[in-house]
Design a protein around this motif. Structure first.
Motif, PDB file in Angstrom:
ATOM      1  N   VAL A 420       0.896  -1.179   0.037  1.00 15.66           N
ATOM      2  CA  VAL A 420      -0.024  -0.142   0.057  1.00 15.66           C
ATOM      3  C   VAL A 420       0.792   1.284   0.128  1.00 15.66           C
ATOM      4  N   ASP A 421       2.163   1.132   0.299  1.00 18.23           N
ATOM      5  CA  ASP A 421       3.185   2.185   0.066  1.00 18.23           C
ATOM      6  C   ASP A 421       3.380   2.693  -1.256  1.00 18.23           C
ATOM      7  N   VAL A 422       2.385   3.145  -1.879  1.00  9.89           N
ATOM      8  CA  VAL A 422       2.791   3.564  -3.309  1.00  9.89           C
ATOM      9  C   VAL A 422       2.594   5.368  -3.409  1.00  9.89           C
ATOM     10  N   ALA A 423       3.940   5.896  -3.613  1.00 13.83           N
ATOM     11  CA  ALA A 423       4.098   7.223  -3.433  1.00 13.83           C
ATOM     12  C   ALA A 423       4.531   8.087  -4.686  1.00 13.83           C
ATOM     13  N   PRO A 424       4.228   9.344  -4.955  1.00 15.36           N
ATOM     14  CA  PRO A 424       4.680  10.155  -6.265  1.00 15.36           C
ATOM     15  C   PRO A 424       6.098  10.334  -6.153  1.00 15.36           C
ATOM     16  N   LEU A 425       6.852  10.103  -7.201  1.00 15.46           N
ATOM     17  CA  LEU A 425       8.145  10.558  -7.473  1.00 15.46           C
ATOM     18  C   LEU A 425       8.181  11.989  -8.396  1.00 15.46           C
ATOM     19  N   GLY A 426       9.030  12.754  -7.982  1.00 11.89           N
ATOM     20  CA  GLY A 426       8.990  14.119  -8.780  1.00 11.89           C
ATOM     21  C   GLY A 426       8.029  14.979  -8.723  1.00 11.89           C
ATOM     22  N   ARG A 427       7.807  16.033  -9.230  1.00 10.76           N
ATOM     23  CA  ARG A 427       7.101  17.180  -9.070  1.00 10.76           C
ATOM     24  C   ARG A 427       6.599  17.642 -10.515  1.00 10.76           C
ATOM     25  N   GLY A 428       5.159  17.911 -10.297  1.00  6.76           N
ATOM     26  CA  GLY A 428       4.507  18.610 -11.550  1.00  6.76           C
ATOM     27  C   GLY A 428       3.674  20.016 -11.033  1.00  6.76           C
ATOM     28  N   THR A 429       3.163  20.745 -11.592  1.00  5.90           N
ATOM     29  CA  THR A 429       2.679  22.059 -11.205  1.00  5.90           C
ATOM     30  C   THR A 429       1.451  21.715 -10.204  1.00  5.90           C
ATOM     31  N   GLU A 430       0.686  20.572 -10.237  1.00  6.32           N
ATOM     32  CA  GLU A 430      -0.218  20.384  -9.224  1.00  6.32           C
ATOM     33  C   GLU A 430       0.220  20.213  -8.017  1.00  6.32           C
ATOM     34  N   ARG A 431       1.467  19.444  -7.745  1.00  4.12           N
ATOM     35  CA  ARG A 431       2.159  19.278  -6.383  1.00  4.12           C
ATOM     36  C   ARG A 431       2.787  20.454  -5.927  1.00  4.12           C
ATOM     37  N   LEU A 432       3.469  21.153  -7.136  1.00  8.93           N
ATOM     38  CA  LEU A 432       4.074  22.413  -6.630  1.00  8.93           C
ATOM     39  C   LEU A 432       3.081  23.392  -5.799  1.00  8.93           C
ATOM     40  N   GLU A 433       2.000  23.594  -6.545  1.00  9.67           N
ATOM     41  CA  GLU A 433       0.903  24.316  -5.984  1.00  9.67           C
ATOM     42  C   GLU A 433       0.391  24.053  -4.489  1.00  9.67           C
ATOM     43  N   GLU A 434       0.452  22.639  -4.275  1.00  6.35           N
ATOM     44  CA  GLU A 434      -0.062  22.010  -2.869  1.00  6.35           C
ATOM     45  C   GLU A 434       1.181  22.399  -2.009  1.00  6.35           C
ATOM     46  N   GLN A 435       2.310  22.149  -2.410  1.00  2.00           N
ATOM     47  CA  GLN A 435       3.634  22.236  -1.598  1.00  2.00           C
ATOM     48  C   GLN A 435       3.675  23.690  -1.061  1.00  2.00           C
ATOM     49  N   LEU A 436       3.525  24.678  -1.978  1.00  2.12           N
ATOM     50  CA  LEU A 436       3.716  25.952  -2.078  1.00  2.12           C
ATOM     51  C   LEU A 436       2.598  26.246  -0.981  1.00  2.12           C
ATOM     52  N   ALA A 437       1.212  26.017  -0.857  1.00  3.64           N
ATOM     53  CA  ALA A 437       0.354  26.306  -0.007  1.00  3.64           C
ATOM     54  C   ALA A 437       0.819  25.888   1.426  1.00  3.64           C
ATOM     55  N   GLU A 438       1.396  24.744   1.291  1.00  7.55           N
ATOM     56  CA  GLU A 438       1.947  24.475   2.854  1.00  7.55           C
ATOM     57  C   GLU A 438       2.818  25.324   3.405  1.00  7.55           C
ATOM     58  N   LEU A 439       4.066  25.587   2.480  1.00  9.09           N
ATOM     59  CA  LEU A 439       5.089  26.503   2.913  1.00  9.09           C
ATOM     60  C   LEU A 439       4.655  27.898   3.206  1.00  9.09           C
ATOM     61  N   LEU A 440       3.434  28.446   2.676  1.00 13.99           N
ATOM     62  CA  LEU A 440       2.828  29.722   2.888  1.00 13.99           C
ATOM     63  C   LEU A 440       1.757  29.846   3.781  1.00 13.99           C
ATOM     64  N   ALA A 441       1.441  28.693   4.557  1.00  9.34           N
ATOM     65  CA  ALA A 441       0.181  28.781   5.260  1.00  9.34           C
ATOM     66  C   ALA A 441       0.035  29.906   5.995  1.00  9.34           C
ATOM     67  N   ASP A 442       1.182  30.382   6.763  1.00  6.53           N
ATOM     68  CA  ASP A 442       1.321  31.064   7.985  1.00  6.53           C
ATOM     69  C   ASP A 442       1.304  32.418   7.471  1.00  6.53           C
ATOM     70  N   ALA A 443       1.494  32.786   6.063  1.00  6.44           N
ATOM     71  CA  ALA A 443       1.816  34.058   5.347  1.00  6.44           C
ATOM     72  C   ALA A 443       0.331  34.747   5.080  1.00  6.44           C
TER      73      ALA A 443
END
Length: 680
Positions: A420-443
């Motif tokens: 069940v441990d199937v995970a994404p490798l690398g990044r596309g714009t969709e993941r970039l958007e998600e991770q940027l939202a996490e990094l800027l959550a307190d901004a």
């Protein structure tokens, strides 16, 4: 007494019916007339063509007869037929394929009454172009316009992003239409999503009745309406994508090719023509001026200026107090492994948000991640129909192949081992958007509200009107950080963006494709050009590039916004390697059910090429699989041809065509010649 007429009909590129067919007609028909003729058991639309130099045909009584004529429609001009004939010959396609593909599909279905009504509506809509809110010209713009007025061209308008190239286009067109009450102009853009905003500028200046669009995103009735307006002379300006280079414009007086460097001008299916190159040819044969515009010209156009074939018009300064952004290169070798945004870049984005300014983050890969992988075995999300991975799209939990479109739901566990441990490798714009939202959550924005992040790529703009809606949100200030692919880097006038970041550009630096550095530099320069377009923020605008190769010559030139230095370095390498534009190439591509069949056809073609005209000046390389070897269960291979002489290569290809048509390899699906390929 019946007349013999020669008609080109829609035929496959490599059929035995690649030349005009002969028919009998009750009335004499001018070349360029549109007719309906029998072909086998069906009736098709065709174009009456010029008689061959040495016509040979049976008596009219033994010929099939023309079934009907589209009365009331002026014949297609000799210049138009010459353009089609050149394109068919140069790109190794049939006359009928090119000619009929250049006409709107619905035109073939009209009867005389329907055509008369459409021509009447087009004439009723015509009017003198309106004149509109013109801005003062800069010294650079005035010098460019003076040169265009006084000289013949072709012209390369080498202008920095934001230097006002569009205003030069508008003024040049304005001068043409003021000088000749019936003149027409053609404006080409590389992509459909760039059409609305440029069309809006031209409509604002000349009025809605004077400007018609022409591109593949239009419905058949819309395309027909625009084509008839252009062909009848009622439309003064046609604005469209590469297909518009074949628009019938009887009073053509000016051709403009915006973003001339863009690879989208090269057709990748069917007749693989370059609209930019055909625009140059059309300008030369019709005696009209051609203006190519770019902040990062193609190396072919840049070399043409060096050799005096084009006239280079430079506009290095931005309009008003706008300034090109300072380029900051971040050495990712000094960052912890796996870092997405370096701390300095993240801090710079947060500072923009606090000041009420906007940022653009560029990554040229859509989707959430390029691969989904199992942590216990070697399973990857490969496409079962292509030699490529299916991209993970988290938003709808799908694995989607970007080559054949095959889509499946994401499995709950590894299909191979059940893990069940199937995970994404690398990044596309969709993941970039998600991770940027996490990094800027307190901004927080200036008013204390949370940061708003938007994503613009082929997935988020798929629905009708979505692109326009997202652009409006950016322009109105509803978006703080825009994440996107290359579609956000071209042509957009974002006034509040002061920071642009390229987070992962290195892959193109060491590509096997010799054009990859040229494309990357152009893309980064275009991306940088989205920042600092408003005088109020110009001084503080920045372009951030995160790279593991900070000393690469490409980034050295980028820091200085020095396209001439980059072009000189690339041209030196190309000359040493005898690569285009110092040599000329063609590809023979083959598709079959197996790689063995595809390569066997190519090898047989290579073996049969010995002794052909021009062959002494052409190098024929061994066949190899294509970079993406299998697409939709079809195996693909290619063979490269190279020559230091364009005429020799053309002579060889013309002599090779009948040889290729006679090679009936069992299991071969199709083959095609690509002249001047952009990807080898």
């Amino acid at each position: 007494m019946s007349e013999i007429v020669h008609v080109v009909v829609p035929t496959p590129a490599h059929s035995s019916l690649s030349e005009p067919l002969t028919y009998a007609s009750e009335l004499p028909l001018s070349p360029g007339s549109l007719v309906r003729v029998p072909l086998g058991k069906r009736e098709v639309c065709g174009v009456v063509w010029d008689a061959p130099a040495e016509p040979s045909a049976p008596p009219p009584a033994q010929l099939k007869r023309v079934g009907g004529v589209l009365d009331g429609l002026p014949p297609l001009s000799a210049h138009w037929r010459q353009l089609v004939g050149f394109a068919a010959g140069y790109y190794q396609r049939s006359l009928g394929e090119v000619a009929l593909a250049a006409l709107p599909p619905q035109l073939r279905e009209l009867d005389a009454g329907q055509l008369a009504r459409r021509l009447k509506r087009a004439a009723a809509a015509a009017g003198a172009p309106a004149q509109a809110t013109r801005p003062d010209l800069t010294a650079d713009q005035q010098r460019a316009l003076d040169a265009i007025a006084a000289q013949d061209g072709p012209f390369l308008l080498f202008g920095a992003t934001g230097s006002g190239k569009t205003e030069v286009y508008l003024r040049a067109m304005e001068t043409l239409l003021a000088r000749d009450a019936q003149a027409q102009g053609l404006v080409l853009v590389p992509e459909i999503n760039l059409t609305p905003q440029l069309q809006a500028r031209f409509v604002e200046r000349f009025g809605a009745d004077a400007v018609v669009p022409l591109h593949s995103g239009m419905t058949n009735p819309q395309r027909l309406r625009s084509w008839i307006s252009a062909h009848s002379g009622t439309a003064r300006i046609v604005l469209g994508t590469r297909m518009a280079v074949f628009a019938s414009l009887p009073r053509l007086g000016l051709v403009i090719v915006d973003e001339e460097h863009d690879p989208s001008y090269k057709q990748q299916e069917g007749a693989r023509y370059s609209a930019r190159d055909l625009a140059i040819y059309r300008g030369r044969t019709e005696g009209v001026k051609v203006v190519l515009g770019s902040a990062t010209p193609s190396l072919e156009s840049w070399q043409a200026c060096d050799r005096g074939r084009y006239r280079c018009l430079e506009m290095p300064d931005r309009v008003g107090a706008g300034a090109l952004p300072a380029v900051r290169v971040v050495n990712m070798n000094h960052q912890p492994r796996g870092t997405l945004f370096s701390p300095p870049l993240l801090a710079a984005i947060q500072a923009r948000i606090a000041r009420g300014e906007q940022s653009l983050v560029f990554l040229n890969r859509r989707g959430y991640a390029p691969v989904l992988a199992c942590g216990s075995c070697d399973w990857r999300s490969e496409c079962s129909h292509c030699s490529a991975f299916r991209v993970f799209h988290k938003i709808d939990r799908t694995l989607r192949c970007h080559h054949c479109g095959y889509t499946e739901r994401v499995p709950r566990a590894c299909p191979k081992c059940g893990n069940v441990d199937v995970a994404p490798l690398g990044r596309g714009t969709e993941r970039l958007e998600e991770q940027l939202a996490e990094l800027l959550a307190d901004a927080r924005r200036q008013d204390g509200t949370p940061v708003r992040i938007a994503r613009m790529d082929a997935d988020s703009t798929r629905l009708k009107g979505a692109l326009e809606q997202q652009l409006a949100q950016v322009h109105s200030g509803e978006v703080d950080v825009l994440v996107g692919t290359q579609m956000v880097t071209k042509g957009h006038d974002f006034r509040s963006i002061t920071l642009v970041a390229a987070v992962n550009p290195d892959s193109a630096l060491f590509s096997s494709d010799f054009r990859a550095p040229e494309r990357l530099f152009s893309l980064l320069m275009q991306a940088a050009g989205r920042a600092g377009r408003d005088a109020a923020h110009a001084a503080a605008s920045e372009m951030w590039v995160q790279t593991f190769n900070p000393d690469h010559p490409l980034f050295v030139a980028l820091k200085k916004h020095d396209f001439p230095a980059f072009a000189a370095q690339q041209l030196r390498e190309r000359r040493q390697a005898a690569m285009p534009p110092f040599a000329f190439q063609a590809l023979l591509r083959a598709e079959a059910r197996t790689q063995e069949v595809a390569q066997a056809f190519l090898q047989a073609a290579a073996d049969a090429s010995a002794g052909l005209e021009g062959g002494g000046h052409v190098v024929v390389y061994a066949p190899v699989p294509m970079a993406v070897q299998r697409v939709a269960n079809v195996e693909r291979a290619q063979l490269l041809l190279e020559s230091g002489s364009r005429p020799a290569l053309q002579a060889f290809l013309s002599a090779w065509q009948p040889v290729l048509q006679d090679l009936r390899t069992k299991g071969l699906i199709r083959w095609a010649v690509d002249v001047d390929p952009l990807a080898v």
